[in-house]
Write a protein that holds these residues in place. Structure first.
Motif, PDB file in Angstrom:
ATOM      1  N   GLN A  22      92.374 -39.900  47.724  1.00 27.14           N
ATOM      2  CA  GLN A  22      93.241 -41.001  48.122  1.00 27.14           C
ATOM      3  C   GLN A  22      94.638 -40.497  48.458  1.00 27.14           C
ATOM      4  OE1 GLN A  22      92.094 -43.982  48.579  1.00 27.14           O
ATOM      5  NE2 GLN A  22      90.110 -43.798  47.535  1.00 27.14           N
ATOM      6  N   CYS A  23      95.250 -41.131  49.448  1.00 30.85           N
ATOM      7  CA  CYS A  23      96.627 -40.824  49.819  1.00 30.85           C
ATOM      8  C   CYS A  23      97.322 -42.108  50.218  1.00 30.85           C
ATOM      9  CB  CYS A  23      96.675 -39.832  50.972  1.00 30.85           C
ATOM     10  SG  CYS A  23      98.354 -39.466  51.537  1.00 30.85           S
ATOM     11  N   ALA A  24      98.493 -42.339  49.672  1.00 31.02           N
ATOM     12  CA  ALA A  24      99.272 -43.524  50.010  1.00 31.02           C
ATOM     13  C   ALA A  24     100.736 -43.141  50.135  1.00 31.02           C
ATOM     14  CB  ALA A  24      99.098 -44.598  48.940  1.00 31.02           C
ATOM     15  N   GLN A  25     101.408 -43.781  51.088  1.00 37.33           N
ATOM     16  CA  GLN A  25     102.853 -43.556  51.249  1.00 37.33           C
ATOM     17  C   GLN A  25     103.550 -44.904  51.423  1.00 37.33           C
ATOM     18  OE1 GLN A  25     104.592 -44.105  54.342  1.00 37.33           O
ATOM     19  NE2 GLN A  25     102.792 -44.519  55.618  1.00 37.33           N
ATOM     20  N   ASP A  26     104.784 -44.962  50.967  1.00 32.89           N
ATOM     21  CA  ASP A  26     105.528 -46.227  50.998  1.00 32.89           C
ATOM     22  C   ASP A  26     106.799 -46.101  51.821  1.00 32.89           C
ATOM     23  OD1 ASP A  26     107.042 -45.968  47.640  1.00 32.89           O
ATOM     24  OD2 ASP A  26     107.017 -44.622  49.356  1.00 32.89           O
ATOM     25  N   MET A  27     106.785 -45.201  52.799  1.00 26.82           N
ATOM     26  CA  MET A  27     107.982 -44.932  53.596  1.00 26.82           C
ATOM     27  C   MET A  27     107.861 -45.482  55.017  1.00 26.82           C
ATOM     28  SD  MET A  27     108.685 -41.047  52.228  1.00 26.82           S
ATOM     29  CE  MET A  27     106.971 -40.554  52.213  1.00 26.82           C
ATOM     30  N   ASN A  28     106.821 -46.280  55.277  1.00 21.62           N
ATOM     31  CA  ASN A  28     106.592 -46.840  56.607  1.00 21.62           C
ATOM     32  C   ASN A  28     106.423 -45.737  57.654  1.00 21.62           C
ATOM     33  OD1 ASN A  28     106.173 -49.034  58.358  1.00 21.62           O
ATOM     34  ND2 ASN A  28     108.303 -48.955  59.058  1.00 21.62           N
ATOM     35  N   HIS A  29     105.804 -44.634  57.255  1.00 21.57           N
ATOM     36  CA  HIS A  29     105.549 -43.544  58.187  1.00 21.57           C
ATOM     37  C   HIS A  29     104.302 -43.844  59.009  1.00 21.57           C
ATOM     38  CE1 HIS A  29     107.855 -40.335  55.637  1.00 21.57           C
ATOM     39  NE2 HIS A  29     108.664 -41.118  56.339  1.00 21.57           N
ATOM     40  N   GLU A  30     104.418 -43.687  60.312  1.00 24.68           N
ATOM     41  CA  GLU A  30     103.241 -43.904  61.154  1.00 24.68           C
ATOM     42  C   GLU A  30     102.291 -42.705  61.098  1.00 24.68           C
ATOM     43  OE1 GLU A  30     104.799 -46.993  64.638  1.00 24.68           O
ATOM     44  OE2 GLU A  30     104.465 -44.864  65.118  1.00 24.68           O
ATOM     45  N   TYR A  31     102.858 -41.511  60.959  1.00 29.55           N
ATOM     46  CA  TYR A  31     102.050 -40.299  61.042  1.00 29.55           C
ATOM     47  C   TYR A  31     101.626 -39.855  59.655  1.00 29.55           C
ATOM     48  CZ  TYR A  31     100.573 -35.627  62.421  1.00 29.55           C
ATOM     49  OH  TYR A  31      99.839 -34.498  62.646  1.00 29.55           O
ATOM     50  N   MET A  32     100.325 -39.648  59.474  1.00 23.21           N
ATOM     51  CA  MET A  32      99.799 -39.113  58.222  1.00 23.21           C
ATOM     52  C   MET A  32      98.769 -38.052  58.540  1.00 23.21           C
ATOM     53  SD  MET A  32      99.516 -42.478  55.758  1.00 23.21           S
ATOM     54  CE  MET A  32      99.373 -41.504  54.241  1.00 23.21           C
ATOM     55  N   SER A  33      98.623 -37.107  57.630  1.00 21.29           N
ATOM     56  CA  SER A  33      97.719 -35.987  57.891  1.00 21.29           C
ATOM     57  C   SER A  33      97.187 -35.419  56.585  1.00 21.29           C
ATOM     58  CB  SER A  33      98.448 -34.902  58.693  1.00 21.29           C
ATOM     59  OG  SER A  33      99.650 -34.519  58.035  1.00 21.29           O
ATOM     60  N   TRP A  34      96.088 -34.693  56.712  1.00 20.68           N
ATOM     61  CA  TRP A  34      95.488 -33.971  55.599  1.00 20.68           C
ATOM     62  C   TRP A  34      95.410 -32.500  55.960  1.00 20.68           C
ATOM     63  CZ3 TRP A  34      94.411 -35.242  50.720  1.00 20.68           C
ATOM     64  CH2 TRP A  34      94.300 -36.599  50.388  1.00 20.68           C
ATOM     65  N   TYR A  35      95.802 -31.652  54.988  1.00 19.84           N
ATOM     66  CA  TYR A  35      95.709 -30.212  55.123  1.00 19.84           C
ATOM     67  C   TYR A  35      94.896 -29.657  53.965  1.00 19.84           C
ATOM     68  CZ  TYR A  35      99.656 -30.314  58.411  1.00 19.84           C
ATOM     69  OH  TYR A  35     100.473 -30.556  59.487  1.00 19.84           O
ATOM     70  N   ASN A  62      85.260 -30.370  60.199  1.00 21.13           N
ATOM     71  CA  ASN A  62      83.846 -30.493  59.853  1.00 21.13           C
ATOM     72  C   ASN A  62      83.653 -30.715  58.361  1.00 21.13           C
ATOM     73  OD1 ASN A  62      83.222 -30.145  62.526  1.00 21.13           O
ATOM     74  ND2 ASN A  62      82.822 -27.950  62.327  1.00 21.13           N
ATOM     75  N   GLY A  63      82.840 -31.724  58.048  1.00 23.75           N
ATOM     76  CA  GLY A  63      82.545 -32.040  56.659  1.00 23.75           C
ATOM     77  C   GLY A  63      83.463 -33.084  56.054  1.00 23.75           C
ATOM     78  N   TYR A  64      84.413 -33.571  56.847  1.00 24.98           N
ATOM     79  CA  TYR A  64      85.390 -34.542  56.364  1.00 24.98           C
ATOM     80  C   TYR A  64      85.463 -35.738  57.314  1.00 24.98           C
ATOM     81  CZ  TYR A  64      87.138 -30.230  54.157  1.00 24.98           C
ATOM     82  OH  TYR A  64      87.256 -29.040  53.476  1.00 24.98           O
ATOM     83  N   ASN A  65      85.664 -36.911  56.719  1.00 24.09           N
ATOM     84  CA  ASN A  65      85.925 -38.124  57.498  1.00 24.09           C
ATOM     85  C   ASN A  65      87.211 -38.774  57.014  1.00 24.09           C
ATOM     86  OD1 ASN A  65      83.730 -37.998  59.129  1.00 24.09           O
ATOM     87  ND2 ASN A  65      82.640 -39.705  58.200  1.00 24.09           N
ATOM     88  N   VAL A  66      87.882 -39.468  57.929  1.00 24.31           N
ATOM     89  CA  VAL A  66      89.077 -40.222  57.549  1.00 24.31           C
ATOM     90  C   VAL A  66      89.028 -41.593  58.207  1.00 24.31           C
ATOM     91  CG1 VAL A  66      90.608 -38.230  57.189  1.00 24.31           C
ATOM     92  CG2 VAL A  66      90.387 -39.241  59.482  1.00 24.31           C
ATOM     93  N   SER A  67      89.837 -42.481  57.685  1.00 25.23           N
ATOM     94  CA  SER A  67      90.055 -43.786  58.283  1.00 25.23           C
ATOM     95  C   SER A  67      91.486 -44.196  58.002  1.00 25.23           C
ATOM     96  CB  SER A  67      89.075 -44.826  57.731  1.00 25.23           C
ATOM     97  OG  SER A  67      89.244 -44.948  56.321  1.00 25.23           O
ATOM     98  N   ARG A  68      91.996 -45.101  58.809  1.00 29.20           N
ATOM     99  CA  ARG A  68      93.387 -45.560  58.625  1.00 29.20           C
ATOM    100  C   ARG A  68      93.411 -47.070  58.897  1.00 29.20           C
ATOM    101  NH1 ARG A  68      98.568 -43.228  60.031  1.00 29.20           N
ATOM    102  NH2 ARG A  68     100.095 -44.345  58.739  1.00 29.20           N
ATOM    103  N   SER A  69      93.058 -47.830  57.881  1.00 30.53           N
ATOM    104  CA  SER A  69      93.009 -49.288  58.041  1.00 30.53           C
ATOM    105  C   SER A  69      94.381 -49.923  57.853  1.00 30.53           C
ATOM    106  CB  SER A  69      91.996 -49.905  57.075  1.00 30.53           C
ATOM    107  OG  SER A  69      92.322 -49.536  55.741  1.00 30.53           O
ATOM    108  N   THR A  70      95.268 -49.244  57.123  1.00 27.10           N
ATOM    109  CA  THR A  70      96.626 -49.745  56.928  1.00 27.10           C
ATOM    110  C   THR A  70      97.610 -48.620  57.198  1.00 27.10           C
ATOM    111  OG1 THR A  70      96.780 -49.142  54.591  1.00 27.10           O
ATOM    112  CG2 THR A  70      95.819 -51.298  55.101  1.00 27.10           C
TER     113      THR A  70
END
Lengths: 116, 111
Positions: A22-35, A62-70
């Motif tokens: 899980q990842c959540a941010q409260d800074m109203n950032h449009e851009y998010m990423s996973w490394y 490969n082997g990972y999925n993401v979604s961005r509903s909010t």
């Protein structure tokens, strides 16, 4: 202001299991990423999102999925864990260029994942 | 794609010493950041510095974008400065917003 919050901090999985980081941010950032960070290889981009409903692949998707509903949340799913996915995972967020602010990236505390 | 090289790869200092870490990049960038990864693995933002000079306490950074390098200065080092220092850049070319990372400089400050 919590910044970027990642959970869990540690996880051990058996080969073939699935899980969601899980990842959540409260800074109203449009851009998010996973490394992922592996020894001797620096950080490599897995997936990223430039806004709610929009995701795209990075270098090692490969082997990972993401979604961005909010805007706030950007979970990373491991579909069928493999030992090669043993790594430290970081979520990051920043303003996008379209938000007209500097694009400094902020990182969560990381998730240390071991797949046995 | 863009290459990011950091030097030196390893550095050992005595407490109180000064040091300079270097980051070279091979193409134009929109964004350059310096991070400190502490021994617990946390990535801590040090500087957002696509160009110019910034200072924060004992740390300062300079990026010369036209010559494609950035320097991180640590003065009067302390044991708490130990860890790995990363430089990461956002290439100007292309639409992909990913940060490209150097391999880091591993710093150990001894008391």
């Amino acid at each position: 202001n919590a910044g970027v919050t990642q959970t869990p901090k540690f996880q051990v999985l058996k080969t073939g299991q699935s899980m969601t980081l899980q990842c959540a941010q409260d800074m109203n950032h449009e851009y998010m990423s996973w490394y992922r960070q592996d020894p001797g290889m620096g950080l490599r981009l897995i997936h990223y999102s430039v806004g709610a409903g929009i995701t795209d692949q990075g270098e090692v998707p490969n082997g990972y999925n993401v979604s961005r509903s909010t805007t706030e949340d950007f979970p990373l799913r491991l579909l069928s864990a493999a030992p090669s996915q043993t790594s430290v995972y970081f979520c990051a967020s920043s303003y996008s260029r379209s938000q007209g602010l500097n694009t400094e990236a902020f990182f969560g505390q990381g998730t240390r994942l071991t797949v046995v | 794609g863009i290459q990011v090289e950091q030097s030196p790869p390893d550095l050992i200092l005595q407490e109180g010493a000064n040091s300079t870490l270097r980051c070279n990049f091979s193409d134009s960038v929109n964004n350059l950041q310096w991070f400190h990864q502490n021994p617990w693995g946390q990535l801590i933002n040090l500087f957002y510095i696509p160009s110019g000079t910034k200072q924060n306490g004992r740390l300062s950074a300079t990026t010369v974008a036209t010559e494609r390098y950035s320097l991180l200065y640590i003065s009067s080092s302390q044991t708490t400065d130990s860890g790995v220092y990363f430089c990461a850049v956002e290439p100007r070319a292309g639409n992909n917003r990913k940060l490209i990372w150097g391999l880091g400089t591993s710093l150990a400050v001894n008391p």
